[in-house]
Design an enzyme around this catalytic site. Structure first.
Site, PDB file in Angstrom:
ATOM      1  N   LYS A 206       1.031  -1.047   0.031  1.00 19.99           N
ATOM      2  CA  LYS A 206       0.072   0.224  -0.039  1.00 19.99           C
ATOM      3  C   LYS A 206       1.131   1.238  -0.201  1.00 19.99           C
ATOM      4  CE  LYS A 206      -3.540   2.221   3.022  1.00 19.99           C
ATOM      5  NZ  LYS A 206      -4.534   1.893   4.076  1.00 19.99           N
ATOM      6  N   LYS A 259      -1.919  -1.358  -3.887  1.00 17.43           N
ATOM      7  CA  LYS A 259      -3.054  -0.281  -3.719  1.00 17.43           C
ATOM      8  C   LYS A 259      -1.968   1.124  -3.811  1.00 17.43           C
ATOM      9  CE  LYS A 259      -5.966   1.942  -0.567  1.00 17.43           C
ATOM     10  NZ  LYS A 259      -6.378   2.129   0.778  1.00 17.43           N
TER      11      LYS A 259
HETATM   12 ZN   LIG Z   1      -5.939   3.129   7.987  1.00 15.82          ZN
END
Ligand SMILES: [Zn+2]
Length: 336
Positions: A206, A259
């Protein structure tokens, strides 16, 4: 070497003409290599505790925060479109330093999971986002000790949150806090609680991305101090992203996630080559907002761009895609 009657090598022009396979829509359709299906898509849902009616989100046109009472209708609509999974994000009424509303058995996500499960049984896969940022006063994804995000205290709490979601009936818990060891802590706690069938989808790589801004507006989760760069990935680092994926796999993750999606197709592709695990890509709020803003200005064809972006994410190697365009895409696919 094969040569044509003119003595030229035959695996080149003019014997080879790639345009032959593009001459009609029917032929192009026949040979399309990557196809989207509604069942590739995961629809995100924001559920807000104490809300009376759906609330618009300024930076995410057509996306709403829903009250618990609006959840059944929304999931019914999603299922009708052929989408088989939702990911739930909770917005609690109460925040504190311990994120206690995140693991409350009567918390907003837990109640949402129970409601959906009761109404739809196993027709829908229920995924829950496991993080602390919506539940803490400071808005960080972990617990804070002396103004620092405390990794090891945080993973114990994240495990508690995951167990509470699984007990409520979640099929898949998805830790997004980017704490080291979060997958292992969650797997152990789930197993110790007899929840061995609950799967973990890790937000493995992420990125610390400015593309999350509309989500923070939607979920009221902007950090009160500092930023998230001590735990989210520096987006310039592909090798480090692959280490994040590897450590999640070693810790027992069932599905890995990249992501955001569109600026990170290279990471999706590298991950596809590195593992046999299913890969999820999360096309985030900022990706959605960019398309929407351009479309609202008449600068882009929203349907065409959405289809291109989502197809490209799948072509790069993603099996499943979380997208705020899930419903729109499913509707477009139904029209074909
Ligand atoms: Zn978070």
């Amino acid at each position: 070497m094969k040569r044509n009657k003119r003595g030229r090598i035959s695996n080149a022009f003019p014997d080879v003409r790639l345009r032959r396979l593009r001459t009609s829509a029917a032929i192009r359709d026949l040979l399309q290599e990557t196809r989207l299906s509604p069942s590739d898509l995961i629809a995100p849902i924001f559920v807000q505790e104490g809300l009376k009616r759906p609330q618009k989100i300024g930076s995410m046109p057509d996306i709403q925060r829903l009250p618990l009472a609006g959840l059944v209708k929304e999931v019914e609509f999603i299922l009708k479109l052929g989408i088989k999974a939702v990911i739930l994000f909770g917005l609690p009424s109460n925040k504190d330093d311990q994120a206690s509303s995140a693991y409350d058995s009567k918390g907003i996500v837990q109640k949402s999971v129970e409601t959906v499960r009761k109404q739809f049984g196993d027709k829908i896969a229920i995924i829950t986002d496991v993080c602390l940022c919506q539940y803490t006063l400071h808005g960080h994804c972990g617990l804070v000790t002396n103004k620092k995000v405390d990794n090891d205290r945080s993973i114990a709490t994240l495990a508690q949150v995951a167990v509470s979601h699984a007990r409520a009936g979640a099929d898949i818990v998805a830790p997004s806090a980017m704490m080291d060891g979060q997958v292992q802590a969650i797997r152990e706690s789930l197993d110790d609680s007899g929840l061995t069938d609950t799967a973990i989808m890790g937000y493995s790589a992420k990125q610390a991305s400015p593309l999350y801004a509309p989500f923070r507006d939607a979920a009221h989760s902007t950090p009160g101090f500092g930023d998230r760069r001590t735990y989210q990935m520096p987006y310039a680092n592909a090798r480090e992203a692959m280490r994040e994926v590897e450590t999640d796999i070693e810790e027992g993750v069932d599905i890995v996630m990249i992501k955001p999606a569109i600026p990170y197709l290279d990471l999706i592709y590298k991950t596809r080559r590195a593992t046999k695990l299913p890969i999820c890509a999360y096309s985030v709020s900022g990706e959605y907002a960019l398309i929407k803003a351009a479309a609202l200005n008449g600068w882009a064809d929203e349907d065409a761009v959405t289809t291109e972006f989502l197809t490209s994410i799948k072509r790069a190697g993603a099996d499943i895609i979380i997208t705020y365009q899930a419903k729109k895409m499913a509707q477009l696919l139904a029209k074909r």
